[in-house]
Design an enzyme around this catalytic site. Structure first.
Site, PDB file in Angstrom:
ATOM      1  N   LYS A  51      19.466  33.497 -33.013  1.00  0.00           N
ATOM      2  CA  LYS A  51      20.282  34.765 -31.920  1.00  0.00           C
ATOM      3  C   LYS A  51      20.644  34.537 -30.936  1.00  0.00           C
ATOM      4  O   LYS A  51      21.671  34.934 -30.140  1.00  0.00           O
ATOM      5  CB  LYS A  51      21.298  35.454 -33.421  1.00  0.00           C
ATOM      6  N   SER A 305      15.570  29.777 -39.766  1.00  0.00           N
ATOM      7  CA  SER A 305      16.348  30.359 -39.558  1.00  0.00           C
ATOM      8  C   SER A 305      16.061  32.087 -38.283  1.00  0.00           C
ATOM      9  O   SER A 305      17.288  32.473 -38.012  1.00  0.00           O
ATOM     10  CB  SER A 305      17.933  30.109 -39.081  1.00  0.00           C
TER      11      SER A 305
END
Length: 505
Positions: A51, A305
């Site tokens: 992110k 992720s």
């Protein structure tokens, strides 16, 4: 058009804060699936998630005046950490609105990176609405976690790296989807540069907002969203992300909680790292794709992720993993209520490992037991086990897919001692945990004393622990204790334990 993102991705400013994460092989899983499985390790980023790429790229595109106003975002955690780190590096004040359900590890991490945390609502959407209210009141700049072209371009650098790092064939890339920022950026880049590579989105079954939008051919809002995979718990796909994804994504696959937990274990087995549920989501989808398509010899890549999960959540993840891998059957079996029935039932299971055994005396006719049994991966062995037990005359109910049974009933089997059970003594045993240990324990225990309560769960520890209630009248007490001493298993009497007296006796 998605092609407009290529220059944005090539020009994205991310490497002031992000690393070019490695692509690691998953050798054990590759052998098991008969495919070459690769993991893109975004869990190794400084904030343990991809992110910060999008957050920093967006920050770099703000004007000086916008930076002076400060930035605000709503996030379940990973975007928050990325934005807090980016803002601190650039000397900008950052306020993060987070759902109250956000794992504490993510809240603490945002604060540690200089972000001001405001906890509001139970879902991302509630936090987002509150953040937008603060934008109106205080004039801060809202940095969207996914539905922004600069954020999408920053996440798209993951796709750019994948194509640079994977030499030779690449058949499919699996991308986790919440709001769709990572998937949109990765799909836009890969489909422009190597259109033959499939890009497959993966969502949790209880938060499948992209799947819903693809089916309806328009954005729609889910009435409710599951939060186990909190990093992708979004009720509606982004407007800009959907514009890109509907033209670039080849397929959408959903995974349930058990399958995600199994994927967390797969990542641990091959990398010795612990992915968060959203981090392992893409791999769960990859495994379902292999099973569905029956493909072999392909090169398949899943994006790992993130790795931001609370340590205490691992207990739940571990509990659900065996079922997610289809290596444990959860059964309710009726056996005769008489001494020796446990042992006879264990013999009926053959060499299968018993992972759980729960029982409480109900009446003098039948005993209802809750049992977990190891099975070979895939449903066929489980079906054969059920059929075999039924063929021996045991009524069986397969509860492997019963959510209430897995979440609650397994912990509630028991209850108070029926009035008909007299002279009950409670003992806690320990024995070396190895194949056949429980059967050996039951064999040594024999048929002399009736078992009125039995609880065992294999936790993968060195020693197995069993709680057993035996019926022995006062004249048999000395013989029973002498027998238990000869068993050579450490034991402790718990008949006076207040927990037993309150809930079981």
């Amino acid at each position: 058009m998605p092609q407009s993102y290529i220059k944005k991705i090539l020009d994205a400013r991310v490497y002031d804060v992000a690393i070019e994460s490695p692509v690691d092989p998953a050798p054990q899983l590759s052998r098991r699936l008969n495919n070459n499985v690769l993991l893109k390790r975004e869990d190794l980023q400084p904030v343990f998630s991809f992110k910060l790429r999008g957050a920093y790229n967006k920050m770099m595109h703000l004007t000086e005046e916008e930076r002076r106003k400060g930035v605000i975002a709503a996030s379940a955690g990973n975007h928050a950490q990325g934005l807090a780190l980016s803002a601190t590096k650039l000397g900008v004040k950052a306020t993060i609105v987070m759902p109250r359900t956000t794992p504490q590890i993510k809240v603490d991490a945002v604060r540690a990176r200089g972000g001001k945390v405001v906890l509001q609502g139970d879902t991302y959407d509630e936090a987002s609405n509150y953040a937008k209210k603060l934008v109106q009141e205080k004039g801060m700049v809202y940095v969207h976690p996914y539905d922004d072209p600069e954020v999408i371009a920053g996440q798209g650098t993951v796709g750019m790296e994948i194509l640079r790092q994977v030499h030779g064939p690449l058949d499919a890339v699996f991308v986790p989807v919440g709001g769709g920022g990572l998937a949109a950026g990765v799909a836009a880049y890969i489909k422009f540069v190597r259109p033959e590579v499939k890009v497959i989105a993966v969502e949790p079954e209880d938060a499948a907002c992209l799947k819903l939008a693809m089916e309806k051919q328009r954005r729609a809002r889910l009435p409710e969203v599951g939060i186990f995979a909190d990093g992708v718990a979004v009720a509606q796909i982004g407007k800009e992300t959907f514009r890109v994804l509907r033209k670039t994504i080849d397929d959408v696959i959903t995974a349930n909680t058990d399958e995600i937990c199994a994927a967390i274990k797969d990542i641990f087995d091959d990398t010795r790292s612990i992915a968060e549920p959203a981090g392992a989501l893409a791999l769960a989808g990859l495994k379902k794709y292999v099973e569905r398509e029956g493909c072999e010899g392909k090169t398949l890549l899943a994006i790992d992720s993130g790795a931001n999960t609370n340590f205490d959540r691992l207990r739940y993840i571990s509990e659900r993993t065996e079922i997610g891998e289809q290596r444990e059957a959860i059964l309710s079996v009726t056996i005769p209520e008489r001494p020796g029935s446990f042992k006879k039932f264990c013999n009926a299971l053959g060499k299968r490992n018993i992972t759980e055994f729960n029982y409480r005396y109900g009446d003098d006719q039948d005993a209802q037991i809750f049992v977990g049994v190891s099975v070979r991966q895939g449903g066929e062995d489980r079906r054969e086990l059920v059929s075999s037990l039924e063929g021996m005359g045991y009524p069986v109910l397969d509860m492997t897919d019963n959510e209430m049974a897995k979440l609650h009933i397994r912990h509630l089997v028991g209850g108070h001692r029926p009035a008909s059970v007299e002279h009950e003594l409670l003992y806690r045993f320990e024995f070396p945990e190895r194949p056949g240990a429980l059967m050996n324990f039951l064999t040594k225990l024999g048929n002399r004393w009736n078992i009125s309560l039995f609880h065992y769960r294999n936790h993968g520890a060195a020693y197995g622990r069993v709680l057993v209630a035996l019926q022995a009248d006062p004249t048999q007490r000395k013989d029973l204790e002498s027998f238990l001493d000869k068993l050579a298993y450490p034991y402790h009497e718990e008949s006076e334990n207040p927990a037993y007296k309150l809930f079981l006796s």
